[in-house]
Design an enzyme around this catalytic site. Structure first.
Site, short mmCIF file in Angstrom:
data_model
loop_
_atom_site.label_atom_id
_atom_site.label_comp_id
_atom_site.label_asym_id
_atom_site.label_seq_id
_atom_site.Cartn_x
_atom_site.Cartn_y
_atom_site.Cartn_z
N GLY A 19 0.78 -1.24 0.02
CA GLY A 19 -0.05 -0.02 0.00
C GLY A 19 0.77 1.36 -0.05
O GLY A 19 0.52 2.27 -0.71
N ILE A 20 1.89 1.35 0.80
CA ILE A 20 2.81 2.53 0.71
C ILE A 20 3.60 2.46 -0.45
O ILE A 20 3.51 3.67 -0.89
CB ILE A 20 3.78 2.48 2.00
N THR A 188 18.30 -13.80 -3.30
CA THR A 188 17.27 -13.52 -4.40
C THR A 188 16.22 -14.62 -4.69
O THR A 188 15.49 -14.42 -5.65
CB THR A 188 17.98 -13.04 -5.62
N ASP A 240 14.41 -0.44 3.96
CA ASP A 240 13.89 0.14 5.07
C ASP A 240 14.16 1.66 5.18
O ASP A 240 15.52 2.04 5.22
CB ASP A 240 14.27 -0.65 6.38
N VAL A 241 13.33 2.45 5.63
CA VAL A 241 13.79 3.89 5.96
C VAL A 241 12.97 4.33 7.30
O VAL A 241 12.09 3.52 7.63
CB VAL A 241 13.38 4.80 4.88
N CYS A 379 -14.53 10.03 19.56
CA CYS A 379 -15.55 9.07 19.50
C CYS A 379 -15.82 8.44 20.99
O CYS A 379 -16.37 9.05 21.78
CB CYS A 379 -15.18 7.58 18.46
N HIS A 515 -14.29 11.45 14.25
CA HIS A 515 -12.81 10.81 13.81
C HIS A 515 -12.02 11.69 13.17
O HIS A 515 -11.80 11.50 11.79
CB HIS A 515 -12.88 9.45 13.30
N GLU A 517 -8.90 12.15 12.99
CA GLU A 517 -7.73 11.53 12.25
C GLU A 517 -7.92 11.21 10.56
O GLU A 517 -6.78 11.27 9.98
CB GLU A 517 -7.20 10.59 13.04
#
EC number: 6.3.4.2
Length: 542
Positions: A19-20, A188, A240-241, A379, A515, A517
């Protein structure tokens, strides 16, 4: 408008960040002036994630039009400007439910209903409808290649790609390239086998995004290219970051967006990532930090509060402070006492369902009120704040919500029996209604009272926020609570439902039934979270 499709699949293991990765590529393409949307296709049999445990699935992201969706749609909205809708997420359960309903009506004229063509045709129809009106549609398939549940979706996108042609469809596959410390090398082989499985069902990846804990050397990229038949320039290293908002720049640096625009023959300008550079600058150059305690029920899995976590980070960016989140199980507050809330700069109680831990949340609201600690209730976080105030300030001993105690002598919070939906239509519900899909959902208009802190924070007397709840403040107690000092600073469009409460004699104590957020993004933030974090930092320095 001719829509181009980028189908995103995953292999080797789940939770690689499809998704990212997809949202980051979408952000770059949007920055090139293209109109982009994103779809998430989930293979599970649930009709939607609305009744799934947050511990298993993570948060339920609510769209403006009231769809209960996968948390990846939250990532989509945080990375691109397009607002998601009911069309942007569907499941196997939804597909089968609708196809079987049509079969019962006789719409298939006696045909034998099969996965191919009936299920796959419905998947294709929904993808096409969800992508309508956009230059690019990123279509993410949940799960991993090889999962039994994913097969109809993979077959559907294979067919759709064939139908629209190579100049309108491409495939991006995300895999894991692990580093074995014992051998001191990157492996790999899992990626090779994953692509082999994908090719065996007729899908040939055009872009291979390789996830690893380190940058993948050129020699290994060349090896992956050789054995997967993917161009070497299209073998992308996604290491990775420390911030997901670095991913767009990481993909752009490797020319990932250029591969897409060339493949589709699009004449568009270079991507302008200035806004993202500003986000990263503020993230890397804080002037201070605050610690905010998040007191909830699902704290063992931070993804259960994904959008809240991100909204706090966004507010930190806007205030140039690092926000450290301390997760506190509300049951621990009940058992160990409010002493575990000491040394926090602020407290946030998010949404939730069920009786477990609710008394701990009520104690938390009391602690924040009495000790002048900035408090944001979301909420259920608003409802427990109101219950606490009713008990300890208004003198309504044993006040509670009927969700947790149907015999309470003072039901200050009760089930909503009717309300207006996002389109202004009246919705009804009672105790016998199904749990799934029967809440007050989606974006709702709220009127803020002029002169209140909430109105000052938003800078407007009317706002739109998203909802997901069944219970509301009991209007029979509004007058009594107001006389005791509770401020009802926000009401629904028809003034029948309480949306925001606050306490005047407090540095910062605001709670909303909605909500907020879900409306926060790294580039724009959200006024409520920004003010909350600012108050936390200010009080820390005083």
């Amino acid at each position: 408008m001719t829509t181009r499709y980028i189908f995103v699949t995953g292999g080797v293991v789940s939770s690689l960040g499809k998704g990212i990765a997809a949202a980051s590529l979408a952000a770059i393409l949007e920055a090139r002036g293209l109109k982009v949307t994103m779809l998430k296709l989930d293979p599970y049999i649930n009709v939607d994630p609305g009744t799934m445990s947050p511990i298993q699935h993570g948060e339920v992201f609510v769209t403006e039009d009231g769809a209960e969706t996968d948390l990846d749609l939250g990532h989509y909205e945080r990375f691109i400007r397009t607002k998601m809708t009911k069309r942007n997420n569907f499941t196997s359960g939804r597909i089968y439910q609708d196809v079987l309903a049509r079969e019962r009506k006789g719409e298939f004229l006696g045909a034998t209903i099969q996965v191919i063509p009936h299920i796959t045709n419905d998947i294709k129809r929904r993808v096409i409808e969800g992508a309508e009106g956009y230059d690019i549609a990123m279509v993410e398939i949940g799960g991993t290649v090889g999962d039994m549940e994913s097969q109809p979706f993979l077959e559907a996108i294979r067919q759709l790609a064939l139908e629209v042609g190579r100049d309108r469809a491409m495939f991006m596959h995300l895999t894991l390239v692990p580093y074995l410390a014992a051998a001191g090398e990157i492996k790999t082989k899992p990626t090779q086998h994953s692509v082999k499985d994908l090719r065996s069902i007729g899908i040939f990846p055009d872009i291979l995004v390789c996830r690893s804990d380190r940058a993948i050397p050129n020699a290994e990229r060349a090896k992956i290219s050789l054995f997967t038949n993917v161009e070497e320039k299209a073998v992308v290293s996604m290491r990775d970051v420390d911030s997901i908002y670095k991913i767009p720049a990481l993909l752009k640096a490797q020319g990932t967006d250029e591969i897409v625009v060339k493949r589709f023959g699009l004449d568009v300008p270079e991507a302008d990532l200035t806004e993202w550079e500003e986000v990263l600058y503020h993230e890397a150059n804080p002037i201070g930090e605050v610690t905010i305690g998040m007191v909830g029920k699902y704290t063992e899995l931070p993804d259960a509060y994904k959008s809240v976590n991100e909204a706090l980070k966004h507010a930190g960016l806007k205030n140039q402070v690092t926000v450290n989140i301390k997760y506190i199980d509300s049951q621990d507050v009940e058992v160990k006492g409010v002493e575990i809330l000491a040394n926090l700069d602020a407290i946030l109680v998010p949404g939730g369902f069920g009786e477990r831990g609710v008394e701990g949340k009520i104690l938390t609201a009391q602690y924040a009120r009495e000790n002048k600690v900035p408090y944001l209730g979301i909420c259920l976080g608003m409802q427990v704040a109101l219950i606490e105030f009713a008990r300890n300030v208004a003198g309504l001993t044993d006040a509670h919500s009927t969700e947790f105690n149907s015999e309470t002598p003072h039901p200050v919070v009760g089930l909503i029996s009717e309300w207006l939906d996002e389109e202004g239509q009246v919705e009804y519900r009672n105790e016998q209604s199904d749990l799934g899909g029967t809440m007050r959902l989606g974006s709702q208009l709220c009127h803020l009272v002029k002169g209140t802190k909430a109105c000052d924070v938003y800078g407007s007397e009317t706002i739109n926020e998203r909802h997901r709840h069944r219970f509301e403040v009991n209007n029979n107690y509004r007058e009594q609570l107001s006389k005791a000092g509770l401020i009802f600073s926000g009401l629904s469009s028809d003034k029948s439902l309480v949306e925001v409460i606050e306490i005047a004699d407090h540095p910062w104590f605001i709670a909303g039934q909605f909500h907020p957020e879900f409306n926060s993004t790294p580039r724009d933030g959200h006024p409520l979270f920004e003010s909350f974090v600012a108050a936390s930092f200010k009080l820390q320095k005083s």
